[in-house]
Motif scaffolding. Structure first.
Motif, PDB file in Angstrom:
ATOM      1  N   ALA A  95       0.751  -1.160   0.163  1.00 32.41           N
ATOM      2  CA  ALA A  95       0.127  -0.104   0.227  1.00 32.41           C
ATOM      3  C   ALA A  95       0.764   1.366  -0.500  1.00 32.41           C
ATOM      4  CB  ALA A  95      -1.312  -0.184   1.382  1.00 32.41           C
ATOM      5  N   PRO A  96       0.534   1.725  -0.747  1.00 33.40           N
ATOM      6  CA  PRO A  96       1.429   3.766  -1.095  1.00 33.40           C
ATOM      7  C   PRO A  96       1.216   4.092   0.439  1.00 33.40           C
ATOM      8  CG  PRO A  96      -1.133   4.001  -1.876  1.00 33.40           C
ATOM      9  CD  PRO A  96      -0.631   2.282  -1.691  1.00 33.40           C
ATOM     10  N   PHE A  97       2.115   5.039   1.378  1.00 32.09           N
ATOM     11  CA  PHE A  97       2.660   5.511   2.067  1.00 32.09           C
ATOM     12  C   PHE A  97       2.904   7.197   1.304  1.00 32.09           C
ATOM     13  CE2 PHE A  97       6.678   6.499   2.903  1.00 32.09           C
ATOM     14  CZ  PHE A  97       7.656   5.750   2.387  1.00 32.09           C
ATOM     15  N   PHE A  98       2.468   8.630   2.886  1.00 27.19           N
ATOM     16  CA  PHE A  98       2.259   9.296   2.495  1.00 27.19           C
ATOM     17  C   PHE A  98       2.919  10.863   3.802  1.00 27.19           C
ATOM     18  CE2 PHE A  98      -1.368   7.470   0.943  1.00 27.19           C
ATOM     19  CZ  PHE A  98      -1.616   7.595  -0.518  1.00 27.19           C
ATOM     20  N   PHE A  99       3.406  11.596   3.250  1.00 27.50           N
ATOM     21  CA  PHE A  99       3.943  11.837   4.269  1.00 27.50           C
ATOM     22  C   PHE A  99       3.406  14.119   2.917  1.00 27.50           C
ATOM     23  CE2 PHE A  99       7.505  14.057   1.623  1.00 27.50           C
ATOM     24  CZ  PHE A  99       7.782  12.145   0.568  1.00 27.50           C
ATOM     25  N   TRP A 139       1.590   2.825  -8.074  1.00 27.95           N
ATOM     26  CA  TRP A 139       0.546   3.549  -7.529  1.00 27.95           C
ATOM     27  C   TRP A 139       0.052   4.808  -8.588  1.00 27.95           C
ATOM     28  CZ3 TRP A 139      -3.203   0.743  -4.389  1.00 27.95           C
ATOM     29  CH2 TRP A 139      -2.584  -0.338  -4.212  1.00 27.95           C
ATOM     30  N   LYS A 140      -0.679   4.149  -9.584  1.00 32.96           N
ATOM     31  CA  LYS A 140      -1.830   5.784 -10.627  1.00 32.96           C
ATOM     32  C   LYS A 140      -2.494   6.146  -9.635  1.00 32.96           C
ATOM     33  CE  LYS A 140      -0.222   2.486 -13.054  1.00 32.96           C
ATOM     34  NZ  LYS A 140       0.994   1.567 -14.184  1.00 32.96           N
ATOM     35  N   VAL A 141      -2.449   7.389 -10.598  1.00 31.33           N
ATOM     36  CA  VAL A 141      -2.831   9.153 -10.007  1.00 31.33           C
ATOM     37  C   VAL A 141      -3.854   9.123  -9.065  1.00 31.33           C
ATOM     38  CG1 VAL A 141      -4.076  11.775 -10.627  1.00 31.33           C
ATOM     39  CG2 VAL A 141      -1.414  10.455 -11.154  1.00 31.33           C
ATOM     40  N   ASP A 142      -4.586   7.993 -10.066  1.00 30.53           N
ATOM     41  CA  ASP A 142      -6.840   7.907  -9.501  1.00 30.53           C
ATOM     42  C   ASP A 142      -6.677   7.312  -8.064  1.00 30.53           C
ATOM     43  OD1 ASP A 142      -5.539   5.490 -10.406  1.00 30.53           O
ATOM     44  OD2 ASP A 142      -7.560   5.542 -12.068  1.00 30.53           O
ATOM     45  N   GLU A 143      -5.524   6.591  -7.924  1.00 36.37           N
ATOM     46  CA  GLU A 143      -5.567   5.123  -7.055  1.00 36.37           C
ATOM     47  C   GLU A 143      -4.285   5.678  -5.668  1.00 36.37           C
ATOM     48  OE1 GLU A 143      -4.442   1.309  -8.843  1.00 36.37           O
ATOM     49  OE2 GLU A 143      -3.131   2.149  -8.574  1.00 36.37           O
ATOM     50  N   ILE A 144      -4.120   6.656  -5.965  1.00 38.21           N
ATOM     51  CA  ILE A 144      -2.850   7.528  -5.010  1.00 38.21           C
ATOM     52  C   ILE A 144      -4.402   8.472  -4.332  1.00 38.21           C
ATOM     53  CG2 ILE A 144      -2.039   9.367  -4.936  1.00 38.21           C
ATOM     54  CD1 ILE A 144       0.381   7.850  -6.500  1.00 38.21           C
ATOM     55  N   ILE A 145      -4.962   8.784  -5.116  1.00 38.50           N
ATOM     56  CA  ILE A 145      -6.188  10.477  -5.007  1.00 38.50           C
ATOM     57  C   ILE A 145      -7.317   9.420  -4.057  1.00 38.50           C
ATOM     58  CG2 ILE A 145      -7.524  11.637  -5.120  1.00 38.50           C
ATOM     59  CD1 ILE A 145      -5.511  11.796  -7.836  1.00 38.50           C
ATOM     60  N   ALA A 146      -7.806   8.041  -4.525  1.00 38.32           N
ATOM     61  CA  ALA A 146      -8.548   7.050  -3.861  1.00 38.32           C
ATOM     62  C   ALA A 146      -7.911   6.949  -2.356  1.00 38.32           C
ATOM     63  CB  ALA A 146      -9.374   6.703  -4.606  1.00 38.32           C
ATOM     64  N   GLU A 147      -6.560   6.058  -1.967  1.00 37.23           N
ATOM     65  CA  GLU A 147      -6.089   5.894  -1.248  1.00 37.23           C
ATOM     66  C   GLU A 147      -6.221   6.841   0.064  1.00 37.23           C
ATOM     67  OE1 GLU A 147      -5.918   2.514  -0.149  1.00 37.23           O
ATOM     68  OE2 GLU A 147      -4.045   2.544   1.307  1.00 37.23           O
ATOM     69  N   LEU A 148      -5.111   7.997  -0.203  1.00 37.89           N
ATOM     70  CA  LEU A 148      -5.537   9.507   0.506  1.00 37.89           C
ATOM     71  C   LEU A 148      -6.161  10.136   0.694  1.00 37.89           C
ATOM     72  CD1 LEU A 148      -2.720  10.968   1.372  1.00 37.89           C
ATOM     73  CD2 LEU A 148      -3.518  12.929  -0.993  1.00 37.89           C
ATOM     74  N   SER A 149      -8.057   9.521   0.014  1.00 37.89           N
ATOM     75  CA  SER A 149      -8.622  10.042   0.634  1.00 37.89           C
ATOM     76  C   SER A 149      -9.403   9.240   2.184  1.00 37.89           C
ATOM     77  CB  SER A 149      -9.905  10.324  -0.720  1.00 37.89           C
ATOM     78  OG  SER A 149     -10.332   9.194  -0.719  1.00 37.89           O
ATOM     79  N   THR A 150      -8.058   8.098   2.173  1.00 36.20           N
ATOM     80  CA  THR A 150      -9.542   7.578   3.322  1.00 36.20           C
ATOM     81  C   THR A 150      -8.780   7.353   4.355  1.00 36.20           C
ATOM     82  OG1 THR A 150      -7.322   5.820   2.661  1.00 36.20           O
ATOM     83  CG2 THR A 150      -9.825   5.457   1.667  1.00 36.20           C
ATOM     84  N   TYR A 151      -7.278   8.681   4.483  1.00 37.35           N
ATOM     85  CA  TYR A 151      -6.953   9.330   5.383  1.00 37.35           C
ATOM     86  C   TYR A 151      -6.303  10.700   5.829  1.00 37.35           C
ATOM     87  CZ  TYR A 151      -3.364   4.673   5.188  1.00 37.35           C
ATOM     88  OH  TYR A 151      -3.057   4.119   4.936  1.00 37.35           O
ATOM     89  N   TYR A 152      -7.284  11.542   4.669  1.00 39.49           N
ATOM     90  CA  TYR A 152      -7.769  12.753   5.325  1.00 39.49           C
ATOM     91  C   TYR A 152      -9.376  13.028   4.069  1.00 39.49           C
ATOM     92  CZ  TYR A 152      -2.786  12.360   6.434  1.00 39.49           C
ATOM     93  OH  TYR A 152      -1.502  12.299   6.944  1.00 39.49           O
ATOM     94  N   THR A 153      -9.248  14.239   4.238  1.00 41.04           N
ATOM     95  CA  THR A 153     -10.712  14.576   3.707  1.00 41.04           C
ATOM     96  C   THR A 153     -10.089  15.681   3.057  1.00 41.04           C
ATOM     97  OG1 THR A 153     -12.627  14.756   5.159  1.00 41.04           O
ATOM     98  CG2 THR A 153     -12.685  16.055   3.797  1.00 41.04           C
ATOM     99  N   LEU A 154      -9.881  15.097   1.117  1.00 38.54           N
ATOM    100  CA  LEU A 154      -9.127  16.123   0.430  1.00 38.54           C
ATOM    101  C   LEU A 154     -10.169  17.243  -0.484  1.00 38.54           C
ATOM    102  CD1 LEU A 154      -7.763  13.327  -1.593  1.00 38.54           C
ATOM    103  CD2 LEU A 154      -6.672  14.337  -0.141  1.00 38.54           C
ATOM    104  N   LYS A 155      -9.163  18.605  -0.064  1.00 37.28           N
ATOM    105  CA  LYS A 155     -10.412  19.680  -0.897  1.00 37.28           C
ATOM    106  C   LYS A 155      -9.073  20.172  -1.668  1.00 37.28           C
ATOM    107  CE  LYS A 155     -10.968  21.945   3.717  1.00 37.28           C
ATOM    108  NZ  LYS A 155     -11.194  22.778   4.651  1.00 37.28           N
ATOM    109  N   ALA A 156     -10.341  21.186  -2.608  1.00 34.67           N
ATOM    110  CA  ALA A 156      -9.917  22.080  -4.140  1.00 34.67           C
ATOM    111  C   ALA A 156      -8.721  22.789  -3.684  1.00 34.67           C
ATOM    112  CB  ALA A 156     -11.065  22.593  -4.442  1.00 34.67           C
ATOM    113  N   GLY A 157      -7.066  22.677  -4.450  1.00 32.12           N
ATOM    114  CA  GLY A 157      -5.770  22.910  -3.622  1.00 32.12           C
ATOM    115  C   GLY A 157      -5.228  22.211  -3.312  1.00 32.12           C
ATOM    116  N   ASP A 158      -5.097  21.159  -3.084  1.00 35.45           N
ATOM    117  CA  ASP A 158      -5.084  19.714  -1.912  1.00 35.45           C
ATOM    118  C   ASP A 158      -3.813  20.004  -3.808  1.00 35.45           C
ATOM    119  OD1 ASP A 158      -4.913  20.476   0.331  1.00 35.45           O
ATOM    120  OD2 ASP A 158      -7.027  18.008  -0.138  1.00 35.45           O
TER     121      ASP A 158
END
Ligand code: MN
Length: 227
Positions: free
Chosen positions: A48-52, A174-193
């Motif tokens: 699974a991708p990891f984020f910082f 991890w492709k761009v759409d997969e990254i965004i989908a996974e990231l959005s399970t950790y954080y509420t994403l917003k316009a401007g991110d």
């Protein structure tokens, strides 16, 4: 609303637009190309991708120069595809993730590799290694309406005319759409991110006086000197 003092909104220019893109949060993906995972001594399998993160004001479009940071003797360049969001939400589907993408840019996830190695060894946070001043230079944003959805294209970086990093967007683990989908399970994403999507192999030191030339096919070119 009245505030105690003025705080400037961080913005990025958009190619072909007068209006600027306001930056909310800056997220980064670690080890997202197999060859880079290997060079960092990690398992290149599809874990699974990891984020910082970086602070919003770490991203900027340089006017020809990027300052060499304090407190490091081993600054590394990491050329990355950068994605800017026009919509957000949590637990996004892949389709919602795609629809959230506003634009792409070429960026560098500058890293104080010596501090990062020390943090890894001691089990400490990466913040001082990754989230410092001017650690995220980027080109102007190029709207996806102009580039189309990018799933392939060369991503390269050369230093003083010498090729250093080379990969292809099709090699993203991890492709761009997969990254965004996974990231959005950790954080509420917003316009401007803004999201840095990981670097291909060939990372290495950039020193004062070096000329950095980073490019992504179909997006653009980021050229500057380390001041
Ligand atoms: Mn990176």
């Amino acid at each position: 609303m009245k505030t105690i003092f003025e705080l400037k909104q961080v913005t990025l220019p958009v190619q072909g637009e007068d209006a600027q893109f306001p930056v909310n949060r800056v997220y980064c993906v670690g080890r997202n190309y197999a060859e880079h995972a290997k060079e960092m001594g990690a398992d290149p399998s599809r874990e699974a991708p990891f984020f910082f993160g970086k602070p919003a004001d770490a991203v900027f479009m340089p006017a020809g120069k990027v300052p060499y940071p304090t407190r490091t003797k081993d600054l590394h360049h990491e050329v990355e595809l950068v994605v800017a969001l026009k919509a957000g939400g949590s637990s996004l589907t892949l389709e919602q993730a795609r629809d959230a993408v506003y634009a792409y840019a070429v960026g560098i996830d500058f890293t104080r590799r010596d501090l990062q190695a020390d943090a890894k060894k001691q089990g400490r946070p990466w913040d001082t290694a990754k989230g410092f001043d001017c650690s995220g230079p980027v080109t102007a944003l190029v709207p996806v309406s102009k580039t189309g959805w990018l799933d392939k294209g060369a991503i390269t970086l050369s230093l003083n005319g010498q090729p250093k990093q080379r990969g292809d967007l099709s090699d993203l683990i991890w492709k761009v759409d997969e990254i965004i989908a996974e990231l959005s399970t950790y954080y509420t994403l917003k316009a401007g991110d803004v999201i840095f999507t990981g670097t291909p192999a060939g990372v290495g030191a950039a020193n004062q006086g070096d000329e950095v030339d980073a490019a992504i096919e179909g997006v653009g070119r980021l050229v500057f000197k380390m001041a």
